[in-house]
Design a protein around this motif. Structure first.
Motif, short mmCIF file in Angstrom:
data_model
loop_
_atom_site.label_atom_id
_atom_site.label_comp_id
_atom_site.label_asym_id
_atom_site.label_seq_id
_atom_site.Cartn_x
_atom_site.Cartn_y
_atom_site.Cartn_z
N ILE A 67 0.87 -1.18 0.00
CA ILE A 67 0.00 0.00 0.00
C ILE A 67 0.90 1.22 0.00
O ILE A 67 1.87 1.29 0.75
CB ILE A 67 -0.91 0.04 1.25
N LEU A 68 0.56 2.19 -0.83
CA LEU A 68 1.23 3.48 -0.85
C LEU A 68 0.28 4.50 -0.25
O LEU A 68 -0.87 4.61 -0.69
CB LEU A 68 1.60 3.88 -2.28
N ARG A 69 0.75 5.22 0.78
CA ARG A 69 -0.06 6.24 1.43
C ARG A 69 0.60 7.61 1.26
O ARG A 69 1.82 7.72 1.24
CB ARG A 69 -0.21 5.96 2.92
N ASN A 70 -0.25 8.64 1.21
CA ASN A 70 0.29 10.00 1.18
C ASN A 70 0.50 10.49 2.60
O ASN A 70 0.29 9.77 3.57
CB ASN A 70 -0.62 10.93 0.37
N ILE A 78 -4.83 6.13 1.25
CA ILE A 78 -4.27 5.11 0.36
C ILE A 78 -4.35 5.61 -1.08
O ILE A 78 -5.42 5.91 -1.59
CB ILE A 78 -5.02 3.77 0.50
N LEU A 79 -3.18 5.70 -1.71
CA LEU A 79 -3.10 6.14 -3.10
C LEU A 79 -3.04 4.96 -4.06
O LEU A 79 -3.52 5.05 -5.19
CB LEU A 79 -1.86 7.01 -3.31
N GLY A 109 6.06 15.34 -2.43
CA GLY A 109 5.43 15.16 -1.12
C GLY A 109 6.04 14.01 -0.35
O GLY A 109 7.01 13.38 -0.79
N ASN A 110 5.47 13.73 0.82
CA ASN A 110 5.93 12.65 1.69
C ASN A 110 5.01 11.45 1.53
O ASN A 110 3.79 11.60 1.50
CB ASN A 110 5.95 13.11 3.15
N TYR A 111 5.61 10.27 1.47
CA TYR A 111 4.86 9.04 1.24
C TYR A 111 5.31 7.95 2.23
O TYR A 111 6.43 7.99 2.73
CB TYR A 111 5.08 8.52 -0.18
N THR A 112 4.42 6.99 2.43
CA THR A 112 4.76 5.79 3.20
C THR A 112 4.38 4.58 2.36
O THR A 112 3.25 4.48 1.88
CB THR A 112 3.99 5.74 4.54
#
Length: 162
Positions: free
Chosen positions: A91-94, A99-100, A136-139
């Motif tokens: 999962i990619l989150r902003n 969830i993106l 931006g920042n992502y996780t």
């Protein structure tokens, strides 16, 4: 005649889906608190033997390459059971936690139990490609689908796009 055959076929499929051996060590435990898919070997120990990592490997033309790895660091084989052809997910989150992207979204996987013995020193490696990310920042979270919530070898990686 066709209806009778279809009925019998459906009945056969439903019968085959039932639990044959509820007391088996390899049966899924559901939400009982036990690992669902990681199967113990003769020593009954699996969780501490695998080491997971998630790293960015390459960045080019607004394409970001990551590698999720699960490695057997022990001196014994670890038996993994996957409920489908899907071996891992991500999962990619902003920055806001939304969830993106989900790795499994829009994909189909074989519906079969897949068993894998991970020998000592062996590793499973999975590539993740993310593209067209705005600054931006992502996780990024990645995990093995053969684990339960407690033994899924989830890894988090925070990164910034400038």
């Amino acid at each position: 005649m066709k209806r009778v055959l279809m009925f019998l076929l459906c009945l056969f499929v439903l019968t085959a889906c039932g639990d044959k051996d509820k007391d088996s060590n390899t049966a899924n435990e559901g939400n009982g608190g036990e690992p669902v898919n990681v199967q113990p070997d003769q020593n009954g120990v699996t969780e501490e033997r695998l080491k997971a990592s998630l790293v960015e490997t390459k960045q080019e033309n607004n394409m970001y390459h990551f590698e999720y790895v699960v490695e057997n660091k022990s001196d014994q084989s670890v038996h993994l059971v996957f409920n489908s052809g899907q071996k891992f997910d991500y999962i990619l989150r902003n920055e806001a936690g939304e969830i993106l992207q989900r790795g499994s979204e829009g994909k189909f996987f074989t519906q079969a139990l897949i068993e894998k013995d991970l020998e000592p020193g062996a590793r499973l490696s999975f590539d993740i490609l993310l593209k067209d990310l705005s600054p931006g920042n992502y996780t990024l979270e990645a995990w093995l689908t053969a684990g339960s919530e407690d033994t899924d070898y989830k890894q988090l990686l925070k990164f910034t796009i400038k």
